[in-house]
Design an enzyme around this catalytic site. Sequence first.
Site, PDB file in Angstrom:
ATOM      1  N   LYS A 173       1.413   2.710 -12.164  1.00 47.41           N
ATOM      2  CA  LYS A 173       1.433   1.812 -11.003  1.00 47.41           C
ATOM      3  C   LYS A 173       0.303   2.226 -10.062  1.00 47.41           C
ATOM      4  CE  LYS A 173       3.317   1.801  -7.005  1.00 47.41           C
ATOM      5  NZ  LYS A 173       2.247   1.070  -6.249  1.00 47.41           N
ATOM      6  N   GLY A 225      -0.300  11.098  -3.788  1.00 38.59           N
ATOM      7  CA  GLY A 225      -0.258  10.281  -2.585  1.00 38.59           C
ATOM      8  C   GLY A 225       0.195  11.095  -1.389  1.00 38.59           C
ATOM      9  N   SER A 226       0.740  10.417  -0.418  1.00 41.76           N
ATOM     10  CA  SER A 226       1.112  11.075   0.833  1.00 41.76           C
ATOM     11  C   SER A 226       2.330  11.963   0.650  1.00 41.76           C
ATOM     12  CB  SER A 226       1.398  10.029   1.914  1.00 41.76           C
ATOM     13  OG  SER A 226       2.633   9.385   1.665  1.00 41.76           O
ATOM     14  N   THR A 227       2.434  12.953   1.511  1.00 43.23           N
ATOM     15  CA  THR A 227       3.571  13.868   1.457  1.00 43.23           C
ATOM     16  C   THR A 227       4.878  13.145   1.755  1.00 43.23           C
ATOM     17  OG1 THR A 227       2.216  15.793   2.002  1.00 43.23           O
ATOM     18  CG2 THR A 227       4.563  15.942   2.509  1.00 43.23           C
ATOM     19  N   GLY A 230       5.907  11.376  -1.272  1.00 45.38           N
ATOM     20  CA  GLY A 230       6.296  12.392  -2.245  1.00 45.38           C
ATOM     21  C   GLY A 230       7.700  12.927  -1.998  1.00 45.38           C
ATOM     22  N   GLU A 247       1.367  15.588  -6.348  1.00 44.89           N
ATOM     23  CA  GLU A 247       0.119  16.063  -5.740  1.00 44.89           C
ATOM     24  C   GLU A 247      -0.016  15.316  -4.433  1.00 44.89           C
ATOM     25  OE1 GLU A 247      -3.175  16.266  -4.100  1.00 44.89           O
ATOM     26  OE2 GLU A 247      -3.752  14.801  -5.634  1.00 44.89           O
ATOM     27  N   CYS A 281      -7.771  14.283  -0.412  1.00 43.07           N
ATOM     28  CA  CYS A 281      -6.755  15.254  -0.015  1.00 43.07           C
ATOM     29  C   CYS A 281      -7.311  16.669   0.022  1.00 43.07           C
ATOM     30  CB  CYS A 281      -5.551  15.171  -0.955  1.00 43.07           C
ATOM     31  SG  CYS A 281      -5.999  15.302  -2.695  1.00 43.07           S
ATOM     32  N   GLU A 380      -3.006  15.127   8.433  1.00 41.77           N
ATOM     33  CA  GLU A 380      -4.066  14.648   7.570  1.00 41.77           C
ATOM     34  C   GLU A 380      -4.642  13.343   8.128  1.00 41.77           C
ATOM     35  OE1 GLU A 380      -4.742  14.651   2.796  1.00 41.77           O
ATOM     36  OE2 GLU A 380      -2.916  13.681   3.514  1.00 41.77           O
TER      37      GLU A 380
END
Length: 480
Positions: A173, A225-227, A230, A247, A281, A380
């Site tokens: 995706k 992607g973003s934390t 995640g 990641e 990142c 970030e």
Amino acid sequence: MQQLWMGGRWQSARDGGTTTVVNPADLTELAEIQVAGVGDMERAIGMARSTFDDGVWRNQPPEKRAAVLRGAADHIEARIPELARLLTSELGCPIWFSEKAHVPNPVRHLRYYADLIENTPLEEARTDGVNRSLVVDEPVGVVGAITPWNGPLSSPTIKVAPALAAGCSVVVKPATLTPMTIMALGEAFAEAGLPEGVLSILPADREAGNLLIRHPEVDKIGFTGSTEVGKMIARTAADRVGRVTLELGGKSAAIVLRGADVDAMVTALLPMAFSVNGQLCISQSRVLVPRDMEDDVRDALAAAIAALKVGDPLDPATFIGPLVSQQQRDTVLGYLDVARAEGADVAVGGGAAPAAGPGWYVEPTLLAGVTNAMRVAQEEIFGPVMSLITYDDVEDAVKIANDSPYGLSGSVWGSDPEVALGVARQVRTGMVSINGAPQSWGTPFGGFKQSGIGREMGPEGLQSYLEKKSIALPAGTVVA
């Protein structure tokens, strides 16, 4: 109109919608693409489950799987100039980075995992002197690969290459902001002879993406992607004990030691901070300097940043292109407002760059007078922004570097590489570079703390798509 890559061929979405892909440099429409809905995602997962259970791919010998990966690599390699331009057009990163990394690196990943699966023993006989067991590596199953907009081809390939090498079936995706270049990966595998149903690539709406995460027939999720997303994936997968590799974000620190060659550091650091227009990142976004070097480093960085060409990403001379979307540009500009409100000084840049073109441009920016407690040092930003932070001694520098919820990347700069290595060993992060040295190919990629779980790339990347099985052997059993 771009269709879905469903199980190895182009198919129309049955219950999804459409979205328009916009060139972030000139705001022209690149393409109308179909977006998968829940029913489309269910179909793709069903194909992956069926092909995995039937063994049409996982039962192929490693050398056969390797040959298909190499064939896909050849197909991508033949299209590098075309795909680099397409990737730059949908993402906005400068063409030099697309040609140097974004497209060639996937070719290298495919060949690396082809070689690795051919040369990695997947069975091992073990004994305690009395009993014997056979330890077998088997593919984890059906993999859902969820990938971000800032690595349209490289990020999916980091997951697809080891997963297919291991014998898994995969549903990708990709992000709907940059969904075009990735389709070349599907075409490459079809040309190389991957059985139908083993690989699907579906830009999808949120509901369909959530189905991929929670579906009981998906054995593992690989996510970049973003934390925050995640964390959601980890919670959702935990309900069914689904496997995950995550990641996530980063806020990497570049520690400049006393005596470092400032000019050499600045030259090497800028690409590490501003590649993909700072939307990486692993970006070295915090620069830590001794207090007595602050003026020299600030002046050198500010002069170098001010000289960077901002503009058309298809121009080979451009160093900074547009951000991927208006929303991302507004987010970065919002952080610059926050920085000023918190007391940071703008040494160079600090705003939008309308002179660069009609797209979503932000000036490359150096913030000085930053403390590590500021939001711009802790969160970030994901744009072309560097923060200069002073420290008292090396112990203080390491403390500041580690004072972050993230731990993905970092660097140490000094005149004595052995001293720099000693500092690098103290930084709690997944990757560290000394004086800008590139990582060896085949080393693991991933982070500590909220930068993720598990590792990609290298042998570790292959192992993350394998499960261990122990078979107890009766006396006299012969193992081939």
